[in-house]
Design a protein around this motif. Structure first.
Motif, PDB file in Angstrom:
ATOM      1  N   UNK A   1       6.314  -9.548   2.866  1.00 30.36           N
ATOM      2  CA  UNK A   1       5.616 -10.361   3.859  1.00 30.36           C
ATOM      3  C   UNK A   1       5.778  -9.723   5.230  1.00 30.36           C
ATOM      4  N   UNK A   2       4.668  -9.568   5.951  1.00 31.13           N
ATOM      5  CA  UNK A   2       4.709  -9.075   7.329  1.00 31.13           C
ATOM      6  C   UNK A   2       4.298 -10.241   8.228  1.00 31.13           C
ATOM      7  N   UNK A   3       5.253 -10.742   9.019  1.00 36.92           N
ATOM      8  CA  UNK A   3       5.018 -11.850   9.943  1.00 36.92           C
ATOM      9  C   UNK A   3       4.854 -11.257  11.333  1.00 36.92           C
TER      10      UNK A   3
ATOM     11  N   UNK B   1      -0.065  -0.043  -7.543  1.00 35.94           N
ATOM     12  CA  UNK B   1      -1.261   0.788  -7.445  1.00 35.94           C
ATOM     13  C   UNK B   1      -1.154   1.837  -6.342  1.00 35.94           C
ATOM     14  N   UNK B   2      -0.301   1.598  -5.338  1.00 35.77           N
ATOM     15  CA  UNK B   2      -0.114   2.570  -4.278  1.00 35.77           C
ATOM     16  C   UNK B   2       0.996   3.571  -4.605  1.00 35.77           C
ATOM     17  N   UNK B   3       1.593   3.465  -5.793  1.00 34.51           N
ATOM     18  CA  UNK B   3       2.724   4.315  -6.176  1.00 34.51           C
ATOM     19  C   UNK B   3       3.804   4.257  -5.107  1.00 34.51           C
ATOM     20  N   UNK B   4       4.027   3.059  -4.577  1.00 28.30           N
ATOM     21  CA  UNK B   4       4.940   2.878  -3.446  1.00 28.30           C
ATOM     22  C   UNK B   4       6.380   2.842  -3.920  1.00 28.30           C
ATOM     23  N   UNK B   5       7.257   3.471  -3.148  1.00 29.89           N
ATOM     24  CA  UNK B   5       8.686   3.452  -3.434  1.00 29.89           C
ATOM     25  C   UNK B   5       9.463   2.753  -2.321  1.00 29.89           C
ATOM     26  N   UNK B   6       8.991   2.878  -1.082  1.00 31.35           N
ATOM     27  CA  UNK B   6       9.580   2.145   0.033  1.00 31.35           C
ATOM     28  C   UNK B   6       8.455   1.420   0.758  1.00 31.35           C
ATOM     29  N   UNK B   7       8.842   0.517   1.656  1.00 30.46           N
ATOM     30  CA  UNK B   7       7.843  -0.311   2.327  1.00 30.46           C
ATOM     31  C   UNK B   7       6.902   0.538   3.185  1.00 30.46           C
ATOM     32  N   UNK B   8       7.337   1.705   3.596  1.00 31.65           N
ATOM     33  CA  UNK B   8       6.462   2.572   4.386  1.00 31.65           C
ATOM     34  C   UNK B   8       5.212   2.961   3.597  1.00 31.65           C
ATOM     35  N   UNK B   9       5.355   3.183   2.294  1.00 32.74           N
ATOM     36  CA  UNK B   9       4.203   3.523   1.467  1.00 32.74           C
ATOM     37  C   UNK B   9       3.195   2.380   1.415  1.00 32.74           C
ATOM     38  N   UNK B  10       3.697   1.148   1.492  1.00 37.32           N
ATOM     39  CA  UNK B  10       2.829  -0.028   1.407  1.00 37.32           C
ATOM     40  C   UNK B  10       2.106  -0.284   2.726  1.00 37.32           C
ATOM     41  N   UNK B  11       2.838  -0.179   3.829  1.00 37.98           N
ATOM     42  CA  UNK B  11       2.299  -0.624   5.109  1.00 37.98           C
ATOM     43  C   UNK B  11       1.360   0.378   5.757  1.00 37.98           C
ATOM     44  N   UNK B  12       1.086   1.495   5.089  1.00 37.18           N
ATOM     45  CA  UNK B  12       0.098   2.435   5.617  1.00 37.18           C
ATOM     46  C   UNK B  12      -1.260   1.765   5.784  1.00 37.18           C
ATOM     47  N   UNK B  13      -1.531   0.728   4.990  1.00 42.79           N
ATOM     48  CA  UNK B  13      -2.832   0.068   5.054  1.00 42.79           C
ATOM     49  C   UNK B  13      -2.829  -1.194   5.907  1.00 42.79           C
ATOM     50  N   UNK B  14      -1.704  -1.507   6.559  1.00 45.14           N
ATOM     51  CA  UNK B  14      -1.663  -2.682   7.430  1.00 45.14           C
ATOM     52  C   UNK B  14      -2.174  -2.293   8.813  1.00 45.14           C
ATOM     53  N   UNK B  15      -3.143  -3.027   9.368  1.00 44.59           N
ATOM     54  CA  UNK B  15      -3.761  -2.603  10.630  1.00 44.59           C
ATOM     55  C   UNK B  15      -2.828  -2.693  11.831  1.00 44.59           C
ATOM     56  N   UNK B  16      -1.745  -3.451  11.728  1.00 43.17           N
ATOM     57  CA  UNK B  16      -0.861  -3.671  12.866  1.00 43.17           C
ATOM     58  C   UNK B  16       0.415  -2.846  12.811  1.00 43.17           C
TER      59      UNK B  16
ATOM     60  N   UNK C   1       0.749 -11.294   6.662  1.00 47.09           N
ATOM     61  CA  UNK C   1       0.110 -10.416   5.687  1.00 47.09           C
ATOM     62  C   UNK C   1       1.093 -10.145   4.554  1.00 47.09           C
ATOM     63  N   UNK C   2       0.619 -10.257   3.324  1.00 49.67           N
ATOM     64  CA  UNK C   2       1.503 -10.131   2.171  1.00 49.67           C
ATOM     65  C   UNK C   2       0.997  -9.055   1.226  1.00 49.67           C
ATOM     66  N   UNK C   3       1.931  -8.321   0.638  1.00 51.08           N
ATOM     67  CA  UNK C   3       1.632  -7.245  -0.307  1.00 51.08           C
ATOM     68  C   UNK C   3       2.412  -7.522  -1.588  1.00 51.08           C
ATOM     69  N   UNK C   4       1.677  -7.735  -2.692  1.00 53.34           N
ATOM     70  CA  UNK C   4       2.294  -8.125  -3.950  1.00 53.34           C
ATOM     71  C   UNK C   4       2.586  -6.964  -4.869  1.00 53.34           C
TER      72      UNK C   4
END
Length: 733
Positions: free
Chosen positions: A160-162, A97-112, A88-91
């Motif tokens: 990238x989340x592998x 758009x998520x106003x993300x500063x660290x990866x934790x802000x991004x991965x809130x929407x990753x189901x795993x 899963x990749x986050x560009x």
């Protein structure tokens, strides 16, 4: 998948460099899935283009050089449709758009992925229910970073989340998967942008992004720098940070490319505590229906001393040399050095009463701790044929060394004449800041730990015919660990980590696979409140089987599905408060991902994951058959983005994120409740003079839901942030 999907969301399933990027995001419910399928007839219809001129977004031009990227470790650079693995990749668009500063802000929407952080200290996660090893699991361009480095996302092109055991991919690593940062690269055309942001939680942020190429593209550089301050260290979640990063490309010849990156980051954050309510009134302490949650706080209140911070200063330098031998073979060599200087402060609040009184408090910190990692890997990638069989071969060697210079920790607790109010806010509902505590001079070094890991690896993707492929791979690892604590015994492991898969393609745009992989990882550490606090376990083995499906239909509908079954050596805190290695964690689950572009102006995405976790073969009957601490059964997201036809430069988007309940410990003596969060935003693209400009209004947790973002260290509840509204302006200069 149509390129506009990444333009809209930046959430995709990654095709590595040989093709254009494929996107794979997901849908939350079967109702949405059915509506998408029902709408398939719309895909064949020609959508009439609006004749109105739409202003271009503030976007970055193409990279100066295209080189292989180490996204899939021991598999090499493969198209996602060639890899029997969920990626899963986050560009950058999604990050912005998520106003993300660290990866934790991004991965809130990753189901795993679930949060497994210790208050305000650093970002850590559970992936497929397994707590990640932050010594090995966080990587940048495939290379290990020093622990506790919260990488500024402004330096990153994508995340990238592998998913799945990563032993073959990278060596000793987490069975849940790997998070890999891909750094930004210099661009073909000059690029200059300025981003300014503020928020309702007193967030003030400024960042610059500058790129230039010289000598007809033979040399390129990209500079990112910025600063952020949230509050004045008198609120929950306040922090301050600064960073600068430089990425350079040197085109030595048509066949040779050298890339060198260097960056520095400094961060000081409130040491937000984990909260534990007093459970002494429970008749049966193992009955989850009687579990007591802490009283609800005002999430703007600082619950730790304002003078007590968690500080890190990180340095990283890395180089990659890419040499094309001929049209079929390429060699790549990479190296890096990463260092984090940590002044780590942690706050623990125990036995909290219904009126907010804190029963017991402690301050636990390391001053002057230094983590460092250097690593080197070199590999060869190429294609050849043997008779009717076609081979895609990837083989190489790697070495890395980790060191931790750990001082004696400061530990102050509310005993022996020290009151709760001397070292804490006293009451979480009516907090009063304590006076500054004098810890004295920094303490001497307690121990110096080291880990060395070397490996050789190879994989071969063998094409049998147009429909069937076989992927075979293996990595042999030499692992040595010394002084993992002041009294820990040496650890030596020489292990072979195999992987294999059968791939079936009934159609060109449909891939199915069944795979097997084995993994090893560094041992777990006992929590500080255990009888054997901070002592490491032996190295941990895991195995995984996965059956997956990936489909890209008519460039408008994308589907990914994976069933997995993972077994891992278990470590947990038993009923006697000893941290033990005993039994197996058994995690089985299904992940569903889909994205659909229903109309030219409307895109839907979502994801859903179901996870069945169980602790098996243990001698502690209170934990036998119980769910894994901190792991939900269900997690998912549903989202949409709509470009308004009557205002062609305006777009709205929203995401609904759901997290199921999670056990607080190995015995499942309680659960922290489920929650649903609503995020939404509106973006407008325009021009100010000759500068393309983007304005964005974005809200997180718009309903101001009170929730617990994670649970850690046997019942420590991490409080989720209150509602926050961001206003962002980005100017293309």
């Amino acid at each position: 998948m149509n390129k506009s999907i990444n333009k809209y969301f930046g959430v995709l399933q990654r095709n590595l460099p040989r093709r254009s990027v494929k996107k794979n995001a997901v849908t939350l419910s079967s109702h949405l899935f059915l509506s998408v399928t029902f709408s398939a007839s719309l895909f064949a219809q020609e959508v009439k283009k609006d004749s109105t001129t739409i202003l271009q977004e503030v976007i970055i031009t193409a990279p100066l050089n295209k080189s292989f990227e180490v996204n899939v470790g021991g598999f090499g650079s493969k198209d996602v449709m060639d890899v029997p693995l969920t990626i899963q990749t986050y560009g950058t668009k999604n990050i912005r758009e998520m106003s993300a500063r660290t990866v934790r802000d991004v991965l809130i929407s990753d189901p795993s992925v679930q949060s497994s952080s210790y208050g305000g200290g650093f970002d850590n996660f559970r992936l497929r229910g397994f707590a990640m090893d932050n010594f090995n699991t966080i990587r940048r361009d495939g290379l290990t970073l020093a622990p506790h480095y919260d990488v500024p996302l402004e330096l990153i092109e994508r995340v990238d989340v592998l998913k799945g055991p990563s032993g073959f991919l990278y060596g000793f690593n987490s069975p849940g998967g790997t998070i890999n940062y891909i750094p930004k690269r210099p661009t073909i055309k000059p690029y200059n942008s300025l981003t300014l942001q503020t928020s309702t939680l007193q967030d003030y942020y400024a960042a610059i992004d500058h790129s230039m190429s010289l000598l007809n593209g033979k040399i390129g550089y990209r500079l990112n720098a910025g600063m952020e301050k949230v509050g004045n260290f008198n609120h929950f979640g306040d922090l301050e940070r600064r960073y600068i990063g430089l990425a350079t490309d040197f085109k030595i010849s048509k066949k040779a490319l050298l890339q060198v990156n260097a960056d520095w980051a400094w961060k000081s954050a409130m040491s937000d505590p984990l909260l534990r309510a007093d459970q002494s009134s429970r008749i049966d302490p193992l009955d989850p229906t009687t579990f007591i949650l802490p009283p609800k706080i005002d999430r703007r209140d600082a619950l730790s001393p304002s003078w007590y911070r968690h500080k890190t200063e990180a340095y990283n330098i890395e180089a990659k040399f890419d040499y094309t031998l001929n049209e079929h073979w390429t060699s790549i060599t990479q190296a890096n050095y990463s260092q984090v200087n940590r002044h780590g402060g942690y706050v623990d609040l125990f036995n909290i009463q219904p009126n907010g009184d804190i029963g017991h408090a402690d301050l636990y910190q390391s001053r002057g701790e230094v983590f460092s990692t250097w690593s080197l890997q070199s590999y060869l990638a190429g294609k050849f044929s043997t008779g009717t069989l076609k081979h895609d071969l990837f083989t190489g060697v790697s070495h890395k060394q980790f060191r931790d210079k750990s001082p004696y920790w400061d530990f102050v607790e509310s005993v022996n004449g020290i009151s709760v109010s001397d070292i804490s806010v006293g009451n979480i509902l009516n907090p009063i800041q304590p006076s500054r505590w004098d810890f004295g001079a920094e303490k001497e070094i307690d121990f110096k730990s080291s880990i060395q890991e070397s490996s050789v690896f190879a994989s071969d993707l063998i094409t049998l015919n147009p429909k069937f492929q076989v992927l075979l791979g293996g990595r042999y690892i030499w692992y040595k660990a010394r002084n993992l604590s002041a009294v820990a015994a040496p650890q030596d492991k020489n292990v072979f980590v195999p992987t294999g898969a059968l791939i079936y393609r009934p159609f060109k745009n449909l891939m199915s696979y069944i795979s097997y992989s084995r993994g090893f990882e560094k041992g777990d550490y006992a929590p500080f409140n255990a009888n054997n606090a901070n002592q490491p376990t032996d190295a941990i083995a895991s195995t995984q089987y996965e059956v997956g499906l990936k489909m890209d239909f008519n460039k408008r509908f994308n589907l990914g599905m994976a069933f997995y079954d993972v077994k891992r050596d278990a470590s947990y805190l038993n009923i006697a408060n000893d941290f033990v290695s005993n039994g197996k964690f058994h995690h089985r689950g299904i992940e569903l991902n889909t994205t659909t572009k229903l109309l030219q102006s409307l895109t839907l995405l979502g994801n859903i994951a179901y996870m069945d976790t169980e602790l098996k073969e243990v001698t502690d009957l209170t934990a036998l058959g119980k769910r894994t601490e901190g792991a939900p059964r269900w997690k998912g997201t549903i989202g949409a983005r709509y470009a308004l036809s009557f205002l062609p430069n305006l777009a709205i988007d929203c995401n609904l994120n759901y997290m199921g309940d999670r056990p607080v410990d190995a015995q499942n003596s309680g659960f922290i409740p489920s929650y649903t969060l609503l995020d939404a935003g509106i973006s407008y693209n325009t021009k100010i003079g000759k500068s393309a400009t983007m304005f964005r209004l974005h809200g997180r947790n718009l309903t101001d839901k009170y929730y617990y973002s994670g649970v850690y260290y046997s019942g420590g509840a991490e409080i989720g942030r209150t509602r926050e509204i961001f206003l962002t302006a980005q100017f293309r200069l």
